[in-house]
Structure formats: structure tokens, C-alpha cells
Design a protein around this motif. Sequence first.
Motif: not given
Length: 227
Positions: A19-22, A100-101, A162-163, A202-205
Amino acid sequence: MTTGEVKLIGAWASPFVMRPRIALNLKSVPYEFLQETFGSKSELLLKSNPAHKKIPVLLHADKPVCESNIIVEYIDETWSSSGPSVLPSHPYDRAMARFWAAYIDEKWFVSLRSFPKAQGEEETKAALAQLEEANAILEKAFIDCSKGKPFFNGDNIGYLDIALGCFLGWLRVTELTGGHKLLDEAKTPSLSKWAERFCNDPAVKPVMPETAKLAEFAKKIFAKPHA
């Protein structure tokens, strides 16, 4: 406070650390990733999070911020001028994202985690039905929150994306080991398409674990002890 060295205490396989990495990637914030070893806790972790002694912990100018969703909000507020906003701008939309998170962590993830632990046909059927019901609820939530856009947050990945998205690696491993398609294109078409978009962002991969590597890790940590 927007300056100062940024470090993240975590582990590559943890969905909560993702989560924080993304969020840091979305905001283009450079950081040092301090990997914890599975089965042990470093002195820095114990010092930085004495209350829960858990990862992740964000260190910003040596000040610790704990708990994954809280860290994501902190990143969004601290680097508000960099990258897209992670939390929705409207108060009602922010409230819904937080609601929802919480549902994802308290209900959906519990269902996902219980599915591979089910014993026997009847218990497996019940666990699968519970997870499919939770997926159906999130399918509707996505339709309501996204308002026809690609992500829960609209045009860009946000707080709720992200959640939920941080668990997609482990969901794939559960599908692989359990032999069931858990995000079914026929039952949850919107979520299935969203998951593909999310994983390719690109932020997730760069931080999404490979399924095979994660499956091997799962075998080690969930291995039954020898008698």
C-alpha cells in the motif's frame, strides 16, 4: 513537512506493505526500502512501532508513521502537490473510500484468507460462497464509486484501489492453489477488468510480486511442521 529522508520498513510479500509503496510511487517520492526478514523483527521495527511491532512503518525525517492505510493518507497529505490525489476530494467520497477500505480488511480479506484453510467439500463450498458474496458486494461498490471511470478513484489509482489492489498477488496464489477462479469475468466483470488495469499501472507493476515467486514463499510460511 515535505522534506527529509524517506524510508519504509517492510517485506516484499506483504500486501499491507504494498500500500505505501504504491502511494509513494504515485507521488514520485524516492525512498529506501528496509526489508524485514520473515520470522524475525529488527530493532528498528520494534523501536519504530512498539505498540504493534508490525510492518509497514514509514520513516520520514526519522519520525515513524504506522498502519498501512494511515501511511497512505499521510503520503497523500504530505506530498499533496506531487502526482494525483490518492483520497477523493469530496468529503462523502472520502468517507465511502474509508468505509470500503475497512470492509476489505475486516470482511473481504478474512474471507480470502479462510478459503484455502477450508477442510472438506462442504467447508470449501461454504468458504467459496462467502468469498463470492464479498466479491459481488465489491463489484457493486466499484460501479458506484468509479462512476464509469477506470478505477475506484476515477481516472487514477486512489485510496480504495490501493486498499483492494494490494491483495491481488495473494488472490492469484489462492486461485492457483485452490483451483478456483475467484475474480470471475462472468460474475464480477467490472472488478476483473479493474484488476488487470491496476496490475499494469506503472506505479503498481514494479512492486506487484510475481505469482510463482509468491506461491513458493507461501509454501514455506504455511508449511505444516513435521511431527
